[in-house]
Write a protein that holds these residues in place. Structure first.
Motif, PDB file in Angstrom:
ATOM      1  N   PHE A 161       0.875  -1.172   0.000  1.00  0.00           N
ATOM      2  CA  PHE A 161       0.000   0.000   0.000  1.00  0.00           C
ATOM      3  C   PHE A 161       0.910   1.219   0.000  1.00  0.00           C
ATOM      4  O   PHE A 161       1.841   1.311   0.811  1.00  0.00           O
ATOM      5  CB  PHE A 161      -0.919  -0.009   1.226  1.00  0.00           C
ATOM      6  CG  PHE A 161      -1.812  -1.222   1.273  1.00  0.00           C
ATOM      7  CD1 PHE A 161      -2.961  -1.282   0.505  1.00  0.00           C
ATOM      8  CD2 PHE A 161      -1.469  -2.316   2.053  1.00  0.00           C
ATOM      9  CE1 PHE A 161      -3.761  -2.414   0.522  1.00  0.00           C
ATOM     10  CE2 PHE A 161      -2.271  -3.451   2.084  1.00  0.00           C
ATOM     11  CZ  PHE A 161      -3.427  -3.499   1.304  1.00  0.00           C
ATOM     12  N   THR A 162       0.691   2.132  -0.927  1.00  0.00           N
ATOM     13  CA  THR A 162       1.603   3.260  -1.075  1.00  0.00           C
ATOM     14  C   THR A 162       1.314   4.362  -0.057  1.00  0.00           C
ATOM     15  O   THR A 162       0.274   4.383   0.598  1.00  0.00           O
ATOM     16  CB  THR A 162       1.545   3.856  -2.494  1.00  0.00           C
ATOM     17  OG1 THR A 162       0.269   4.467  -2.711  1.00  0.00           O
ATOM     18  CG2 THR A 162       1.810   2.799  -3.548  1.00  0.00           C
ATOM     19  N   VAL A 178      -5.391  -0.639  -7.000  1.00  0.00           N
ATOM     20  CA  VAL A 178      -6.662  -0.026  -6.628  1.00  0.00           C
ATOM     21  C   VAL A 178      -6.336   1.298  -5.951  1.00  0.00           C
ATOM     22  O   VAL A 178      -5.434   1.366  -5.105  1.00  0.00           O
ATOM     23  CB  VAL A 178      -7.508  -0.936  -5.708  1.00  0.00           C
ATOM     24  CG1 VAL A 178      -6.727  -1.398  -4.498  1.00  0.00           C
ATOM     25  CG2 VAL A 178      -8.794  -0.238  -5.285  1.00  0.00           C
ATOM     26  N   LEU A 179      -7.038   2.374  -6.323  1.00  0.00           N
ATOM     27  CA  LEU A 179      -6.752   3.711  -5.815  1.00  0.00           C
ATOM     28  C   LEU A 179      -7.773   4.128  -4.764  1.00  0.00           C
ATOM     29  O   LEU A 179      -8.975   3.930  -4.946  1.00  0.00           O
ATOM     30  CB  LEU A 179      -6.756   4.719  -6.964  1.00  0.00           C
ATOM     31  CG  LEU A 179      -5.731   4.477  -8.076  1.00  0.00           C
ATOM     32  CD1 LEU A 179      -5.909   5.516  -9.185  1.00  0.00           C
ATOM     33  CD2 LEU A 179      -4.311   4.521  -7.521  1.00  0.00           C
ATOM     34  N   VAL A 180      -7.284   4.746  -3.677  1.00  0.00           N
ATOM     35  CA  VAL A 180      -8.176   5.204  -2.615  1.00  0.00           C
ATOM     36  C   VAL A 180      -7.622   6.475  -1.971  1.00  0.00           C
ATOM     37  O   VAL A 180      -6.433   6.768  -2.063  1.00  0.00           O
ATOM     38  CB  VAL A 180      -8.366   4.144  -1.504  1.00  0.00           C
ATOM     39  CG1 VAL A 180      -8.972   2.871  -2.050  1.00  0.00           C
ATOM     40  CG2 VAL A 180      -7.059   3.866  -0.791  1.00  0.00           C
ATOM     41  N   ALA A 181      -8.525   7.196  -1.296  1.00  0.00           N
ATOM     42  CA  ALA A 181      -8.113   8.321  -0.453  1.00  0.00           C
ATOM     43  C   ALA A 181      -9.095   8.439   0.702  1.00  0.00           C
ATOM     44  O   ALA A 181      -9.514   9.524   1.041  1.00  0.00           O
ATOM     45  CB  ALA A 181      -8.063   9.612  -1.251  1.00  0.00           C
ATOM     46  N   ASP A 182      -9.513   7.351   1.266  1.00  0.00           N
ATOM     47  CA  ASP A 182     -10.371   7.166   2.440  1.00  0.00           C
ATOM     48  C   ASP A 182     -11.154   5.859   2.338  1.00  0.00           C
ATOM     49  O   ASP A 182     -11.453   5.243   3.351  1.00  0.00           O
ATOM     50  CB  ASP A 182     -11.371   8.311   2.679  1.00  0.00           C
ATOM     51  CG  ASP A 182     -10.691   9.572   3.181  1.00  0.00           C
ATOM     52  OD1 ASP A 182      -9.670   9.446   3.894  1.00  0.00           O
ATOM     53  OD2 ASP A 182     -11.154  10.678   2.847  1.00  0.00           O
ATOM     54  N   GLY A 192      -4.678  13.643  -3.629  1.00  0.00           N
ATOM     55  CA  GLY A 192      -4.289  12.555  -4.514  1.00  0.00           C
ATOM     56  C   GLY A 192      -4.815  11.215  -4.022  1.00  0.00           C
ATOM     57  O   GLY A 192      -5.664  11.149  -3.121  1.00  0.00           O
ATOM     58  N   ARG A 193      -4.302  10.156  -4.587  1.00  0.00           N
ATOM     59  CA  ARG A 193      -4.736   8.805  -4.247  1.00  0.00           C
ATOM     60  C   ARG A 193      -3.526   7.917  -3.980  1.00  0.00           C
ATOM     61  O   ARG A 193      -2.527   7.971  -4.705  1.00  0.00           O
ATOM     62  CB  ARG A 193      -5.575   8.178  -5.374  1.00  0.00           C
ATOM     63  CG  ARG A 193      -6.866   8.933  -5.704  1.00  0.00           C
ATOM     64  CD  ARG A 193      -7.856   8.864  -4.558  1.00  0.00           C
ATOM     65  NE  ARG A 193      -9.143   9.440  -4.896  1.00  0.00           N
ATOM     66  CZ  ARG A 193      -9.510  10.713  -4.709  1.00  0.00           C
ATOM     67  NH1 ARG A 193      -8.623  11.560  -4.204  1.00  0.00           N
ATOM     68  NH2 ARG A 193     -10.722  11.138  -5.027  1.00  0.00           N
ATOM     69  N   ILE A 194      -3.629   7.099  -2.925  1.00  0.00           N
ATOM     70  CA  ILE A 194      -2.666   6.031  -2.701  1.00  0.00           C
ATOM     71  C   ILE A 194      -3.169   4.786  -3.413  1.00  0.00           C
ATOM     72  O   ILE A 194      -4.311   4.753  -3.884  1.00  0.00           O
ATOM     73  CB  ILE A 194      -2.450   5.764  -1.209  1.00  0.00           C
ATOM     74  CG1 ILE A 194      -3.762   5.338  -0.537  1.00  0.00           C
ATOM     75  CG2 ILE A 194      -1.844   6.980  -0.524  1.00  0.00           C
ATOM     76  CD1 ILE A 194      -3.596   4.863   0.897  1.00  0.00           C
ATOM     77  N   ALA A 195      -2.334   3.766  -3.473  1.00  0.00           N
ATOM     78  CA  ALA A 195      -2.710   2.546  -4.185  1.00  0.00           C
ATOM     79  C   ALA A 195      -2.494   1.321  -3.323  1.00  0.00           C
ATOM     80  O   ALA A 195      -1.521   1.253  -2.561  1.00  0.00           O
ATOM     81  CB  ALA A 195      -1.895   2.406  -5.473  1.00  0.00           C
ATOM     82  N   GLY A 196      -3.400   0.358  -3.466  1.00  0.00           N
ATOM     83  CA  GLY A 196      -3.188  -0.999  -2.995  1.00  0.00           C
ATOM     84  C   GLY A 196      -2.688  -1.804  -4.181  1.00  0.00           C
ATOM     85  O   GLY A 196      -3.234  -1.684  -5.287  1.00  0.00           O
ATOM     86  N   LEU A 197      -1.663  -2.611  -3.977  1.00  0.00           N
ATOM     87  CA  LEU A 197      -0.979  -3.278  -5.083  1.00  0.00           C
ATOM     88  C   LEU A 197      -0.777  -4.756  -4.800  1.00  0.00           C
ATOM     89  O   LEU A 197      -0.562  -5.152  -3.658  1.00  0.00           O
ATOM     90  CB  LEU A 197       0.420  -2.651  -5.301  1.00  0.00           C
ATOM     91  CG  LEU A 197       0.481  -1.127  -5.479  1.00  0.00           C
ATOM     92  CD1 LEU A 197       1.906  -0.641  -5.270  1.00  0.00           C
ATOM     93  CD2 LEU A 197      -0.032  -0.750  -6.856  1.00  0.00           C
ATOM     94  N   VAL A 198      -0.805  -5.549  -5.868  1.00  0.00           N
ATOM     95  CA  VAL A 198      -0.415  -6.958  -5.772  1.00  0.00           C
ATOM     96  C   VAL A 198       0.273  -7.333  -7.078  1.00  0.00           C
ATOM     97  O   VAL A 198      -0.199  -6.990  -8.161  1.00  0.00           O
ATOM     98  CB  VAL A 198      -1.638  -7.876  -5.474  1.00  0.00           C
ATOM     99  CG1 VAL A 198      -2.700  -7.791  -6.559  1.00  0.00           C
ATOM    100  CG2 VAL A 198      -1.181  -9.321  -5.262  1.00  0.00           C
TER     101      VAL A 198
END
Length: 244
Positions: free
Chosen positions: A22-23, A97-101, A235-241
Motif C-alpha cells: 500500500f503506497t 486499486v486507488l483510494v483516499a479514504d 491525490g490517491r494512494i494505491a493498494g498493489l499486488v
C-alpha cells in the motif's frame, strides 16, 4: 517499517514470489482524475512500477465509480476497465486499486506450487461498495476461476472514529452490517468501513492476513496518506499486488 520517504506505507512478500503493498504520499498522486497534471501522474506511476520491479506500463488501473462491477484482466493492460474490482485469474497481471479514504483490499489464492491457482484481485470498497456487495462479488469471481484458499489484506482507510455521517445513514448501514456502526470522539454517528469489510470477508470464508508489525493506518489521521475528507481534491494512494 518503510522510511518516511518511501513510496510504500507497507510492503511485504506475502507468499513465495507474491508481494502486496500500500503506497504512501512518498509515491506521489497516482490518480488521473483529481486535477493533477497527467504527465506528472504518469511519471509517478512509472516510478512506482520501477520500485515494484515490474515493466513500465504493466500496472493495471481501473476507472472506479463506486459500482459493483468486477473486471477480469490478463497480463497486458487494455485500458482502465470501468469497474471497482479486478481479478487476474493466474496472478500474472500487476494490479492497483486507488483510494483516499475508501478501503483498498487485496485478495490472493494459494500459489500453484501449493495446489492453488495463484489468482489475485484488488477491490475498491467505499460506503457504496460495502453497500452494493463489491467484496462478495469479487470473492465469487476469483473462486469461479478455481481459487479455493483465498486470503485478504486490508489497507489504509478512514477509521470508524473519523468517518462522520448522518444518523440515518449509519442506521441504514447498521441494519445490514451492525459492525459498521460507530461514533466519533464527540459521540456523533460514524461508519467503520474496515470493520464492515472484515465482516463481509468472513461471511464468504476469506481470512484476513493483517500487515504484520504495522498498523494499516487511518487516512484522515495520518499525513503520510492521502485523504479526501481531510483535504478535498487530494491525490490517491494505491493498494498493489504483483509477482516479484
Amino acid at each position: 517499517m518503510p522510511a518516511r520517504t518511501s513510496a510504500f506505507h507497507w510492503d511485504a512478500e506475502v507468499r513465495p514470489g507474491l508481494r502486496v503493498a500500500f503506497t504512501a504520499v512518498g509515491a506521489g498522486n497516482l490518480a488521473l482524475h483529481v486535477g493533477d497534471d497527467p504527465d506528472t501522474v504518469r511519471g509517478n506511476r512509472r516510478r512506482l512500477e520501477s520500485a515494484m520491479g515490474v515493466p513500465e506500463d504493466a500496472l493495471h488501473f481501473m476507472s472506479q465509480t463506486h459500482s459493483d462491477r468486477v473486471a477480469v484482466v490478463d497480463r497486458a493492460p487494455q485500458g482502465a476497465p470501468d469497474a471497482d474490482a479486478m481479478v487476474s485469474p493466474d496472478g500474472s497481471a500487476p494490479l492497483a486499486v486507488l483510494v483516499a479514504d475508501c478501503v483498498p483490499i487485496v485478495l490472493a489464492d494459494a500459489p500453484v506450487a501449493d495446489g492453488g491457482t495463484g489468482a489475485t484481485a484488488v477491490v475498491h470498497a467505499g460506503r457504496a461498495g460495502v453497500g452494493n456487495g463489491i467484496v462478495g462479488h469479487t470473492v465469487r469471481m476469483i473462486r469461479s476461476h478455481g481459487a479455493r484458499d483465498v486470503a485478504a489484506w486490508i489497507g489504509p482507510s478512514v477509521c470508524g472514529s473519523c468517518y462522520e455521517v448522518p444518523e440515518d445513514m449509519m442506521q441504514a448501514m447498521a441494519e445490514m452490517l451492525p459492525q459498521a456502526a460507530s461514533r466519533t470522539p464527540r459521540g456523533t454517528p460514524a461508519l467503520d468501513l474496515p470493520a464492515a469489510v472484515a465482516v463481509q470477508l468472513a461471511r464468504v470464508g476469506v481470512r484476513v492476513d493483517s500487515p504484520a508489525g504495522h498498523g494499516t493506518g487511518c487516512t484522515v489521521e495520518n499525513p503520510e496518506l492521502y485523504s479526501h475528507r481531510r483535504d478535498p481534491g487530494a491525490g490517491r494512494i494505491a493498494g498493489l499486488v504483483w509477482r516479484a
